[in-house]
Design an enzyme around this catalytic site. Structure first.
Site, PDB file in Angstrom:
ATOM      1  N   CYS A  97       0.876  -1.329   0.160  1.00 24.09           N
ATOM      2  CA  CYS A  97      -0.251   0.078   0.136  1.00 24.09           C
ATOM      3  C   CYS A  97       0.855   1.167   0.004  1.00 24.09           C
ATOM      4  O   CYS A  97       2.049   0.918   0.130  1.00 24.09           O
ATOM      5  CB  CYS A  97      -1.017  -0.014   1.277  1.00 24.09           C
ATOM      6  SG  CYS A  97      -2.186   1.090   1.178  1.00 24.09           S
ATOM      7  N   CYS A 151       4.171   0.383  -8.794  1.00 22.63           N
ATOM      8  CA  CYS A 151       5.433  -0.517  -8.524  1.00 22.63           C
ATOM      9  C   CYS A 151       4.855  -2.047  -9.051  1.00 22.63           C
ATOM     10  O   CYS A 151       5.295  -2.869  -8.354  1.00 22.63           O
ATOM     11  CB  CYS A 151       6.029  -0.529  -7.202  1.00 22.63           C
ATOM     12  SG  CYS A 151       4.528  -0.886  -6.075  1.00 22.63           S
ATOM     13  N   CYS A 210      -3.990  -0.915  -2.865  1.00 25.26           N
ATOM     14  CA  CYS A 210      -4.862   0.501  -3.338  1.00 25.26           C
ATOM     15  C   CYS A 210      -4.086   0.588  -4.809  1.00 25.26           C
ATOM     16  O   CYS A 210      -3.215   0.192  -5.192  1.00 25.26           O
ATOM     17  CB  CYS A 210      -4.274   1.511  -2.369  1.00 25.26           C
ATOM     18  SG  CYS A 210      -2.399   1.618  -2.227  1.00 25.26           S
TER      19      CYS A 210
END
Length: 159
Positions: free
Chosen positions: A10, A90, A83
């Site tokens: 996250c 990434c 999220c």
């Protein structure tokens, strides 16, 4: 037998990923090594600790961790982005993972309003995270991980 590593990612590693780590550890810690990290960790949110305690899961000793601490040190078989921002920032970092998934939960820490509104937002997200963990466990992910590792071995260097 080595446990399958699951890394929840996250942005801040303060609530959603911490809840997911806590639920997986509580539900299947004997089979999975649950970890969490953030792109820019901001510390464990006290409301996340509170709402998890309401359902009997203690995450008070968990710490907010940076993704940088996991690079080259953790071969996660599963990477689950909780999220959209983390997933978009990434997705290529863990190319050796058996699977990467995105479970985009709303950020309860971003909710404005009085204490009760904020607490309700954390409870809603907690319940969504719990449902996602339970649904994922029902798919028997360990069998998928074992089959994938037997049929394909990949190594990857991260600069």
């Amino acid at each position: 037998m080595k446990r399958t590593t699951v890394l929840f990612l996250c942005t801040g590693n303060s609530a959603r990923s911490q809840m997911a780590e806590g639920f997986l550890r509580e539900r299947a810690g004997d089979r999975f090594d649950a970890q969490s990290a953030g792109l820019a960790p901001v510390g464990l949110n006290p409301l996340a600790v509170q709402v998890m305690a309401e359902v009997g899961v203690d995450i008070s000793s968990q710490q907010s961790k940076s993704l940088k601490g996991f690079l080259r040190k953790n071969e996660a078989q599963y990477v689950i982005f909780v999220c959209d921002k983390a997933e978009k920032s990434c997705p290529e970092i863990w190319p050796f993972a058996t699977a990467t998934m995105c479970w985009p939960f709303p950020d309860p820490a971003a909710v404005q309003g009085d204490a009760e509104n904020r607490l309700e937002a954390f409870r809603r997200v907690r319940d969504q995270v719990r449902e996602s963990i339970e649904s994922w466990l029902a798919t028997d992910p360990e069998s998928s991980a074992t089959a994938a590792h037997k049929s394909q071995t990949m190594t990857c260097e991260v600069d």
